[in-house]
Design a protein around this motif. Structure first.
Motif, PDB file in Angstrom:
ATOM      1  N   GLU A   1       0.041   5.062  -5.101  1.00 14.80           N
ATOM      2  CA  GLU A   1      -1.096   6.120  -4.627  1.00 14.80           C
ATOM      3  C   GLU A   1      -2.343   5.527  -5.451  1.00 14.80           C
ATOM      4  O   GLU A   1      -3.301   6.204  -5.606  1.00 14.80           O
ATOM      5  CB  GLU A   1      -0.703   7.358  -4.684  1.00 14.80           C
TER       6      GLU A   1
ATOM      7  N   ARG B   1      -6.853   3.080   2.766  1.00 17.58           N
ATOM      8  CA  ARG B   1      -5.974   3.026   1.340  1.00 17.58           C
ATOM      9  C   ARG B   1      -6.964   1.948   0.431  1.00 17.58           C
ATOM     10  O   ARG B   1      -6.486   2.090  -0.722  1.00 17.58           O
ATOM     11  CB  ARG B   1      -4.625   2.338   1.276  1.00 17.58           C
TER      12      ARG B   1
ATOM     13  N   ILE C   1      -4.428  -1.192   6.595  1.00 16.76           N
ATOM     14  CA  ILE C   1      -4.407  -0.532   5.285  1.00 16.76           C
ATOM     15  C   ILE C   1      -6.003  -0.017   4.960  1.00 16.76           C
ATOM     16  O   ILE C   1      -6.189   0.128   3.714  1.00 16.76           O
ATOM     17  CB  ILE C   1      -3.919  -1.390   3.951  1.00 16.76           C
TER      18      ILE C   1
ATOM     19  N   ALA D   1       0.769  -1.121   0.022  1.00 16.18           N
ATOM     20  CA  ALA D   1      -0.067   0.010   0.121  1.00 16.18           C
ATOM     21  C   ALA D   1       0.966   1.208  -0.007  1.00 16.18           C
ATOM     22  O   ALA D   1       0.430   2.258  -0.611  1.00 16.18           O
ATOM     23  CB  ALA D   1      -1.028  -0.025   1.376  1.00 16.18           C
ATOM     24  N   GLU D   2       2.066   0.971   0.696  1.00 17.91           N
ATOM     25  CA  GLU D   2       2.987   2.240   0.680  1.00 17.91           C
ATOM     26  C   GLU D   2       3.618   2.665  -0.706  1.00 17.91           C
ATOM     27  O   GLU D   2       4.009   3.696  -0.922  1.00 17.91           O
ATOM     28  CB  GLU D   2       4.061   2.276   1.796  1.00 17.91           C
TER      29      GLU D   2
END
Length: 309
Positions: A160, A182, A179, A156-157
């Protein structure tokens, strides 16, 4: 294919699915006669194949597998599906397998998951330079809870872009909590909802940070959660069920495809495309229905779904 053009990258399960279906009513604690079949499946792989047949491409699979004959079969299945393969191979490990035990009506009695490689392999895969670059370059991501919580957070990091997620099982779905904010759309069933929230109230997902979700309940009606509002969707009765394996995955794939290709602008509209995919998959042997790519056949089923709402 270069990573820059991948429209949907699935990071998750791709393994051997084995199905044993009862010939006579199941008797607990006794020997039961069954018919046995094998297919290459896995939550993320099944969803990706469905989305790809519904027009999402180029698409790619990132999984982990062992250096055994099952791993070779998984590799071949990814190629046969027309997908690029960004998976990692651990030559000294066994490829994960999933065995479903079905009753005479095709409903799940229990399932057996041998997924030890996933617990360690994905952590390494998403930290490798190549893995990180593939994830960062994808236009949209699909993850399943076969990844550890650590691997999910890292994935997830790295991006985007829209991130779709599958619960996989009550035992694993909590891995998605870190997450939640996200996730573009969460796909779970009722048992996973209870494991995730401690209740049967789909509104409880909002307090955890999930904004949009699809909650299935077998052949019963399903729910969509979108912008704090719940919507109930009727599942049309099926004349016959050949195999329930993969129906939920097909629903997710069809829904994601409708959103990515902009055939639907809202989740409640997109999920009706997904329901049509699930209806077709129930009539097929194995977790994937090749007829999903037949636009005329799909449109006929989709029209019946719309009429039932």
């Amino acid at each position: 294919m270069t990573p820059e053009v991948v429209r949907l990258l699935a990071v998750g399960g791709a393994h051997m699915d084995r199905t044993a279906r009862m010939i006579a009513p199941h008797i607990a604690g006794a020997s039961n006669p069954v018919t046995f079949s094998e297919h290459i499946g896995g939550g993320a792989f099944n969803v990706l194949r469905g989305a790809h047949m519904r027009g999402v491409g180029p698409a790619a699979m990132m999984s982990v597998r062992g250096g055994d004959s099952v791993g070779a079969a998984v590799e071949q299945a990814i190629e046969d599906a027309g997908l690029d393969d960004f998976s990692g191979t651990f030559v000294d490990r066994a490829t994960p397998t999933y065995t479903a035990i079905l009753d005479t009506d095709g409903e799940l009695i229990t399932a057996l998951a041998d997924m030890a490689l996933y617990d360690v392999g994905f952590d390494r895969q998403v930290r490798r330079i190549e893995g990180r670059s593939r994830i960062a370059a994808a236009k949209a991501l699909l993850v399943d809870a076969n990844l550890s919580a650590t691997a999910l957070i890292k994935t997830a990091e790295l991006s985007e872009q829209p991130l779709y997620a599958m619960g996989i099982s009550p035992a694993k779905v909590a891995r998605l909590k870190p997450i939640a904010q996200r996730i573009s759309v969460l796909f779970i069933n009722r048992r996973e909802l209870r494991a995730l929230t401690g209740s049967d109230d789909a509104n409880a997902l909002t307090s955890l940070g999930f904004r949009r979700a699809v909650i299935t309940d077998g052949a019963n009606s399903l729910l969509t959660l979108e912008d704090g509002a719940l919507c109930t969707h009727i599942i049309p009765a099926s004349a016959s069920i050949v195999d329930v394996t993969g129906a939920g995955d097909s629903l997710a794939g069809g829904t994601i495809a409708a959103l990515i290709t902009q055939r639907a602008n809202t989740l409640k509209d997109a999920v009706r495309f997904g329901i049509a995919c699930a209806q077709m998959t129930l009539q097929a042997n194995g977790p994937v229905c090749q007829a999903l790519a037949n636009e005329e056949e799909f449109n006929a089923v989709h029209a019946r779904v719309l009429a039932a709402q």
